[in-house]
Design an enzyme around this catalytic site. Structure first.
Site, PDB file in Angstrom:
ATOM      1  N   SER A 141       0.718  -1.252  -0.151  1.00 54.42           N
ATOM      2  CA  SER A 141      -0.041   0.053  -0.150  1.00 54.42           C
ATOM      3  C   SER A 141       0.887   1.135   0.226  1.00 54.42           C
ATOM      4  O   SER A 141       1.818   1.256   0.898  1.00 54.42           O
ATOM      5  CB  SER A 141      -0.685  -0.011   1.276  1.00 54.42           C
ATOM      6  OG  SER A 141      -1.944   0.871   1.068  1.00 54.42           O
ATOM      7  N   GLU A 142       0.530   2.262  -0.866  1.00 54.51           N
ATOM      8  CA  GLU A 142       1.625   3.290  -1.026  1.00 54.51           C
ATOM      9  C   GLU A 142       1.916   4.140  -0.113  1.00 54.51           C
ATOM     10  O   GLU A 142       2.754   5.055  -0.342  1.00 54.51           O
ATOM     11  CB  GLU A 142       1.276   3.956  -2.567  1.00 54.51           C
ATOM     12  CG  GLU A 142      -0.046   4.822  -2.644  1.00 54.51           C
ATOM     13  CD  GLU A 142      -1.193   3.868  -3.247  1.00 54.51           C
ATOM     14  OE1 GLU A 142      -1.012   2.589  -2.762  1.00 54.51           O
ATOM     15  OE2 GLU A 142      -2.068   4.498  -3.459  1.00 54.51           O
TER      16      GLU A 142
END
Lengths: 232, 209
Positions: free
Chosen positions: B46-47
């Site tokens: 997840s960025e």
């Protein structure tokens, strides 16, 4: 070393003036500098440039100073779920530059590391590329420049008097990069610890990038979307 | 006759190779996580700065500092790691993420994607999408085949501002799986009893082969 220690947000933020550019750490409401943002709401300033991934949300975080009309320019990557910002964008009372999130973090990192500009394929062939130099490497890339600021306001879980910082879980996000990119970095911590208490191997940001640090208080640590396994 | 959201998610999972890294976008793609079998050993990225997302937390494990890019509370697997946004986007931009799955408003035969704004109506911002489509090894778009007004979201050429030019590898819709090849959409698979004629909206079928 102790010259970096401040007593609270009001003291640490008092020379932020009209027209200042401010980087503000956090992803949504996760890891935001709650005390510093509250201090900004009490300062008689405006025409601020804010550099932050999201400009707060649902009346919280940076929305507090947004609705005081203190922000004239903002750099961010995502404005969804922020009706106050959408409204100001539509009536053009704020100038928002949307930056792809990876380019956003890299422009900030570049500023902190002395890199003036870099080429990236991100945004090529889109509105983002308009007016930017294009150069072909393995594929076409656009030139993006470093993003600096006068101040950074960030929050860490732990910090010592030199400004060495340790962040909790995903609260780190943009904060160490912003600390490197701003002229004056103001840090608030949940736990102000003695020098040496954070093992040197575990320091996420060395204190050389920090100018001011204080023990924060009354943290809300709001959750935006509570999702539970048991609820599925 | 078309696939449900869950069936679309399951279809996307069949595209993943074991031991790969996957980034899931906000919206429809988040459903994919729930259908990934444990033995595939997928690392979900997840960025906002985490590799090794497990799923939702139990009530007693909720942490306000442990979230995904949709700002939802999450739990993590053994072997997970946290990092800053620069390193996180280094994983994306440096070509270390095997698959990204994103939602879409329009995809065209020339492999372009539009999903971040409707001029004069809606601006959400691109978030990390422009980085993901240019950096991931494989770009999968997961969306309904038709808009609420019945217009095909698969087009000869996108009409909305682009997120990426020539970047899409595969489109999974409720009507099937499609591969843009530069001038047409190759029909890889059609959902249950969907026929080629069902892909038609007001225009014709010339964009499919």
């Amino acid at each position: 070393m102790s010259k970096k220690l401040y007593t609270n947000a009001t003291e640490a933020c008092k020379d932020i003036t009209t027209g200042s550019s401010i980087m503000s750490g956090g992803f949504g409401l996760c890891g935001i500098a709650e005390n510093c943002i509250n201090a900004l709401t009490k300062l008689d300033i405006n025409n601020l440039t804010i550099i932050s991934n999201n400009i707060g949300n649902s009346g919280r975080g940076l929305v507090k100073i947004l609705i005081q009309n203190k922000i004239s320019k903002a750099y961010c990557s995502y404005v969804g779920g922020n009706p106050d910002l959408e409204k100001q964008m539509l009536d053009k009372s704020i100038d928002v530059e949307l930056v792809p999130q990876g380019t956003f973090s890299e422009r900030i990192r570049a500023a902190g590391l002395g890199i003036r500009a870099f080429y990236t394929p991100t945004g090529h062939g889109t509105l983002i590329a308009e007016g930017k130099e294009v150069k072909n490497f393995d594929r076409p890339c656009i030139l993006e420049t470093a993003l600096h600021a006068d101040f950074a306001i960030i929050k860490a879980q732990k910090g010592d008097p030199y400004g060495n910082l340790w962040f909790k879980e995903t609260a780190r996000n943009f904060s160490p990069l912003m600390a490197m990119a701003a002229k004056t970095t103001i840090v608030e911590v949940e736990e102000l610890v003695e020098l040496g208490e954070i093992p040197p191997e575990d320091i996420h940001l060395p204190g050389i990038f920090v100018q001011r640090i204080f023990q924060g208080e009354n943290y809300k640590n709001d959750i935006e979307f509570l999702k539970l396994e048991d609820e599925k | 006759m078309s696939w449900s959201k869950e069936e679309m998610a399951k279809k996307v999972v069949t595209l993943f190779t074991p031991d790969s890294s996957v980034n899931l976008g906000i919206g429809l793609p988040t459903l994919v996580a729930e259908h990934i079998p444990k033995d595939l050993d997928i690392m979900i990225h997840s960025e906002n700065g985490v590799l090794g997302v497990k799923g939702r937390p139990n009530k007693e494990d909720v942490s306000p500092t442990l979230i995904n890019a949709g700002k939802e509370t999450i739990s993590i697997n053994k072997g997970a790691s946290f990092f800053d946004s620069s390193l996180s986007f280094g994983m994306i931009r440096g070509g270390h993420i095997d698959y990204c799955v994103l939602g879409g408003m329009e995809v065209d035969t020339e492999k372009s994607l539009a999903n971040w704004m409707i001029p004069g109506k809606k601006v959400t911002g691109m978030g990390g999408a422009m980085d993901l489509v240019n950096g991931s090894k494989s770009v999968i778009i997961m969306m309904t085949h038709f808009s609420k007004s019945g217009a095909s979201k698969l087009l000869k050429q996108c009409t909305l501002p682009l997120t990426g030019l020539g970047v899409v590898d595969l489109v999974v819709t409720d009507h099937g799986v499609f591969k843009p090849n530069g001038s047409k959409f190759e029909i890889i698979e059609l959902a249950n009893e969907v026929k080629k004629e069902d892909l038609k909206d007001l225009k014709d079928l010339e964009i499919y082969i």
